[in-house]
Design an enzyme around this catalytic site. Structure first.
Site, PDB file in Angstrom:
ATOM      1  N   LYS A   1      41.691  80.711  72.005  1.00  0.00           N
ATOM      2  CA  LYS A   1      42.018  80.627  70.729  1.00  0.00           C
ATOM      3  C   LYS A   1      43.617  80.164  70.700  1.00  0.00           C
ATOM      4  O   LYS A   1      44.725  79.792  70.382  1.00  0.00           O
ATOM      5  CB  LYS A   1      42.163  82.182  69.663  1.00  0.00           C
ATOM      6  CG  LYS A   1      40.779  82.326  69.300  1.00  0.00           C
ATOM      7  CD  LYS A   1      40.979  84.227  69.060  1.00  0.00           C
ATOM      8  CE  LYS A   1      39.496  83.937  67.914  1.00  0.00           C
ATOM      9  NZ  LYS A   1      38.262  83.653  69.226  1.00  0.00           N
TER      10      LYS A   1
ATOM     11  N   VAL B   1      31.697  90.555  67.475  1.00  0.00           N
ATOM     12  CA  VAL B   1      29.883  90.788  66.274  1.00  0.00           C
ATOM     13  C   VAL B   1      28.970  91.133  66.468  1.00  0.00           C
ATOM     14  O   VAL B   1      28.863  91.648  65.421  1.00  0.00           O
ATOM     15  CB  VAL B   1      29.897  88.892  65.390  1.00  0.00           C
ATOM     16  CG1 VAL B   1      29.947  87.784  66.353  1.00  0.00           C
ATOM     17  CG2 VAL B   1      30.161  89.528  64.461  1.00  0.00           C
TER      18      VAL B   1
ATOM     19  N   THR C   1      32.295  85.484  57.485  1.00  0.00           N
ATOM     20  CA  THR C   1      33.321  85.457  56.968  1.00  0.00           C
ATOM     21  C   THR C   1      32.900  84.307  56.064  1.00  0.00           C
ATOM     22  O   THR C   1      33.230  83.594  54.808  1.00  0.00           O
ATOM     23  CB  THR C   1      34.462  84.767  57.763  1.00  0.00           C
ATOM     24  OG1 THR C   1      34.399  84.738  58.782  1.00  0.00           O
ATOM     25  CG2 THR C   1      35.575  86.648  58.350  1.00  0.00           C
TER      26      THR C   1
END
Length: 334
Positions: free
Chosen positions: A124, A172, A189
């Site tokens: 990220k 997750v 999402t």
């Protein structure tokens, strides 16, 4: 080992003990986590002398004292705040831990005469859209600037970028498992959300391989290491697979509900910056890169401005510095 009680930190501690290290210092700011990792390691009855210390990487003087007293050969820095939506809300805490905490550990590593520091980073951090990504990228840049300035005999600073680590805290997979056990629904999402995944074992293998390569006989100018994680996985397909592995049928027994992207999230992750030159280092499954980082004096000037912004709780000032340091940072200050 900072963050030694976390999912990754505890596994790295286990590797260090298994490989026969003479001593191991575990730094952790969670008392239960520190207790648990020490109990697990003690049960293995190895010869390593293990010391656990409660400390926060934000406490510069405490970290410096611990490092100076212990004089580690290798420093593994896993302590971080890493939950994307939470850090979008509590952005200042992310800067304090992920930026200044990393700087405290890096500076202490130099003062203690460590041979190398390995910083656990994230995919990220490249073209970041979140506070997590931007703060981790900034910490990478500081370490890269230090690595470039320490010369041939100084402390080496390397960064290891992880994808999503299966079964780690906040992953997750445990979330989906719990939702299946509760009868659903599974919450995703976005239908097109994809992520790179790796196991905890793969993650720790990468850390060990990177540190070994960085301390090789010939000092290399690569300082970023990434595991070849293959093709990214679509989260919605992962949810379907887990439902079927439980002997159930998606859409009939268990529903999948799309909840919308959260603040700081994006559909896909990127492993290397466009200006980073990839390098084959001869380790199967590991790709390295030669980063392009501003000089140390420039990074330290940004740090001074960040510190002022934190003291005044000025979010716009913090984001302005992060954007100047990381021009492709796409986070919103509002």
């Amino acid at each position: 080992m900072t963050g030694g009680g976390g999912s990754i930190g505890a596994e790295i501690c286990d590797r260090v003990v298994t490989f026969g290290a003479a001593r191991l210092l575990i730094i952790e700011n969670s008392e239960p986590a520190l207790y648990n990792v020490q109990e697990v390691l003690a049960a293995k009855q190895r010869s390593t002398r293990i010391a656990g210390r409660l400390a926060d990487v934000r406490d510069r003087e405490r970290i410096a004292r611990l490092m100076k007293e212990f004089k580690p050969d290798l420093v593994f820095h896993a302590a971080a705040l890493k939950h994307v939506p939470i850090l979008e809300e509590d952005w200042g805490e992310g800067v304090k831990t992920n930026v200044f905490g990393s700087i405290n550990v890096a500076d202490a590593a130099i003062e203690a005469g460590a041979a190398a520091m390995v910083m656990i980073s994230t995919d990220k951090a490249i073209e970041p859209v979140s506070v997590l990504g931007a703060t981790k990228r900034f910490a990478e840049m500081y370490c890269q600037a230090l690595d470039a300035s320490t010369g041939q005999r100084g402390t080496r600073f390397i960064s290891v970028r992880f994808g999503n680590v299966l079964a780690s805290t906040g992953s997750v997979v445990p979330k989906f498992k719990a939702q299946i056990e509760a009868g659903g629904p599974l919450t995703v999402t976005h239908p097109d959300m994809v992520r790179y995944f790796m196991t905890i074992r793969e993650a720790c293998d990468l850390v060990v391989s990177a540190s070994s390569h960085a301390l090789g006989p010939e000092r290399s100018d690569v300082s970023v290491y990434v595991l070849n994680m293959g093709q990214p996985v679509k989260i919605s397909e992962l949810a379907e697979r887990m439902i079927r592995l439980s002997g159930l049928e998606p859409g009939r027994d268990i529903q999948i509900v799309f909840t919308g992207m959260r603040p700081g999230e994006r559909l896909n992750e990127i492993l290397f910056a466009s200006e980073e030159t990839n390098s084959d280092i001869g380790i199967s499954g590991v790709v390295a890169a030669r980063p392009v980082s501003p000089p140390l004096h420039t990074v330290r000037a940004w740090l001074a401005t960040l510190e002022q912004g934190l003291s005044r709780e000025e979010r716009t000032a913090i984001y302005a510095v992060l954007r100047e340091a990381v021009p492709d940072f796409g986070g919103k200050a509002a």
